[in-house]
Motif scaffolding. Sequence first.
Motif, PDB file in Angstrom:
ATOM      1  N   PHE A  65      10.295  11.364   0.975  1.00 26.94           N
ATOM      2  CA  PHE A  65       9.704  10.308   1.887  1.00 26.94           C
ATOM      3  C   PHE A  65       9.537   9.167   1.504  1.00 26.94           C
ATOM      4  O   PHE A  65       9.407   8.497   2.394  1.00 26.94           O
ATOM      5  CB  PHE A  65       8.121  10.430   1.809  1.00 26.94           C
ATOM      6  CG  PHE A  65       7.276  10.117   2.355  1.00 26.94           C
ATOM      7  CD1 PHE A  65       6.710  11.045   3.709  1.00 26.94           C
ATOM      8  CD2 PHE A  65       6.495   9.488   1.606  1.00 26.94           C
ATOM      9  CE1 PHE A  65       5.904   9.926   4.708  1.00 26.94           C
ATOM     10  CE2 PHE A  65       5.032   9.042   2.255  1.00 26.94           C
ATOM     11  CZ  PHE A  65       5.020   9.015   3.670  1.00 26.94           C
ATOM     12  N   ALA A  66       9.985   8.587   0.162  1.00 26.57           N
ATOM     13  CA  ALA A  66      10.164   7.375   0.519  1.00 26.57           C
ATOM     14  C   ALA A  66      11.449   6.650   0.323  1.00 26.57           C
ATOM     15  O   ALA A  66      11.679   5.631   1.076  1.00 26.57           O
ATOM     16  CB  ALA A  66      10.471   7.113  -1.801  1.00 26.57           C
ATOM     17  N   ILE A  67      11.998   7.430   0.438  1.00 26.69           N
ATOM     18  CA  ILE A  67      13.406   6.914   1.011  1.00 26.69           C
ATOM     19  C   ILE A  67      13.393   7.063   2.332  1.00 26.69           C
ATOM     20  O   ILE A  67      13.735   5.382   3.307  1.00 26.69           O
ATOM     21  CB  ILE A  67      14.710   8.168   1.011  1.00 26.69           C
ATOM     22  CG1 ILE A  67      15.622   7.820  -0.365  1.00 26.69           C
ATOM     23  CG2 ILE A  67      15.767   6.843   1.849  1.00 26.69           C
ATOM     24  CD1 ILE A  67      16.953   8.761  -0.874  1.00 26.69           C
ATOM     25  N   ILE A  68      12.488   8.523   3.268  1.00 25.54           N
ATOM     26  CA  ILE A  68      12.352   7.747   4.823  1.00 25.54           C
ATOM     27  C   ILE A  68      11.526   6.102   5.783  1.00 25.54           C
ATOM     28  O   ILE A  68      11.424   5.928   6.055  1.00 25.54           O
ATOM     29  CB  ILE A  68      12.218   9.163   5.520  1.00 25.54           C
ATOM     30  CG1 ILE A  68      13.081   9.859   5.449  1.00 25.54           C
ATOM     31  CG2 ILE A  68      11.576   8.640   6.590  1.00 25.54           C
ATOM     32  CD1 ILE A  68      12.578  11.186   5.653  1.00 25.54           C
ATOM     33  N   LEU A  69      10.476   6.297   4.358  1.00 30.12           N
ATOM     34  CA  LEU A  69       9.490   5.440   4.766  1.00 30.12           C
ATOM     35  C   LEU A  69       9.703   3.838   4.459  1.00 30.12           C
ATOM     36  O   LEU A  69       9.951   2.749   5.029  1.00 30.12           O
ATOM     37  CB  LEU A  69       7.995   5.175   3.888  1.00 30.12           C
ATOM     38  CG  LEU A  69       7.018   4.184   3.413  1.00 30.12           C
ATOM     39  CD1 LEU A  69       7.090   4.804   4.544  1.00 30.12           C
ATOM     40  CD2 LEU A  69       6.182   4.431   3.131  1.00 30.12           C
ATOM     41  N   ALA A 127       0.772  -1.352   0.439  1.00 31.33           N
ATOM     42  CA  ALA A 127      -0.024  -0.569  -0.239  1.00 31.33           C
ATOM     43  C   ALA A 127       0.616   1.168  -0.101  1.00 31.33           C
ATOM     44  O   ALA A 127       0.603   2.784  -0.630  1.00 31.33           O
ATOM     45  CB  ALA A 127      -1.045   0.263   1.122  1.00 31.33           C
ATOM     46  N   SER A 128       1.601   1.356   0.523  1.00 32.04           N
ATOM     47  CA  SER A 128       3.217   2.512   0.756  1.00 32.04           C
ATOM     48  C   SER A 128       3.367   2.702  -0.520  1.00 32.04           C
ATOM     49  O   SER A 128       3.981   3.591  -0.709  1.00 32.04           O
ATOM     50  CB  SER A 128       3.834   2.352   2.034  1.00 32.04           C
ATOM     51  OG  SER A 128       4.479   0.864   2.007  1.00 32.04           O
ATOM     52  N   GLY A 129       4.069   1.513  -1.471  1.00 26.84           N
ATOM     53  CA  GLY A 129       4.430   1.816  -2.318  1.00 26.84           C
ATOM     54  C   GLY A 129       3.483   2.459  -3.538  1.00 26.84           C
ATOM     55  O   GLY A 129       4.113   2.763  -4.526  1.00 26.84           O
ATOM     56  N   ILE A 130       2.602   2.058  -3.568  1.00 21.82           N
ATOM     57  CA  ILE A 130       1.845   2.590  -4.232  1.00 21.82           C
ATOM     58  C   ILE A 130       1.424   3.923  -4.202  1.00 21.82           C
ATOM     59  O   ILE A 130       0.637   4.969  -5.028  1.00 21.82           O
ATOM     60  CB  ILE A 130      -0.537   1.816  -4.900  1.00 21.82           C
ATOM     61  CG1 ILE A 130      -0.099   0.619  -4.601  1.00 21.82           C
ATOM     62  CG2 ILE A 130      -1.063   2.394  -5.128  1.00 21.82           C
ATOM     63  CD1 ILE A 130      -1.038  -0.670  -4.088  1.00 21.82           C
ATOM     64  N   LEU A 131       1.073   4.577  -2.948  1.00 23.11           N
ATOM     65  CA  LEU A 131       0.539   5.665  -2.474  1.00 23.11           C
ATOM     66  C   LEU A 131       1.703   6.353  -2.748  1.00 23.11           C
ATOM     67  O   LEU A 131       2.128   7.806  -3.598  1.00 23.11           O
ATOM     68  CB  LEU A 131       0.574   5.955  -1.318  1.00 23.11           C
ATOM     69  CG  LEU A 131      -0.998   5.091  -0.818  1.00 23.11           C
ATOM     70  CD1 LEU A 131      -0.378   5.736   1.319  1.00 23.11           C
ATOM     71  CD2 LEU A 131      -1.994   6.006  -1.667  1.00 23.11           C
TER      72      LEU A 131
END
Length: 138
Positions: A102-106, A89-93
Amino acid sequence: MKNEICEKKMDAFLALDKYERIPLGVTIHFLCCKKCRTQARYLTLAERYASEPIRPTPIKDALENIPIKPVSMAKWIISGIIMILMMVASGILLNKTGNSTFAIILNLNFGLIITAYCAIFVSTNIDFFMKKSKKLLD
């Protein structure tokens, strides 16, 4: 040879003061040697019982009546599936937002969570893994 190593590691364990950190070499030996690990666990329990007020039941009976909890894999599987679904779900978002910071932090947080999950799983089921590894070696 093994008995000498076990004796040295148990001597190092017994030389520690109360609540002193166990050295890494002793900890690794306890993870690999079930006999020493069990003996250290019984010594810790005996010390705990010795520090409590006197009870009517002997320590030996109290140690023999400790219930062994069965390992429930359902909780581990459910939490693992939830983690995978959250990552998808986070990859889709992240694809929709396009924010690379934000992607690196997540992704770093998910890496830490997965590492902690695996470490906790292995450490809580160490006896199971030790038995399985012994069967593979035999």
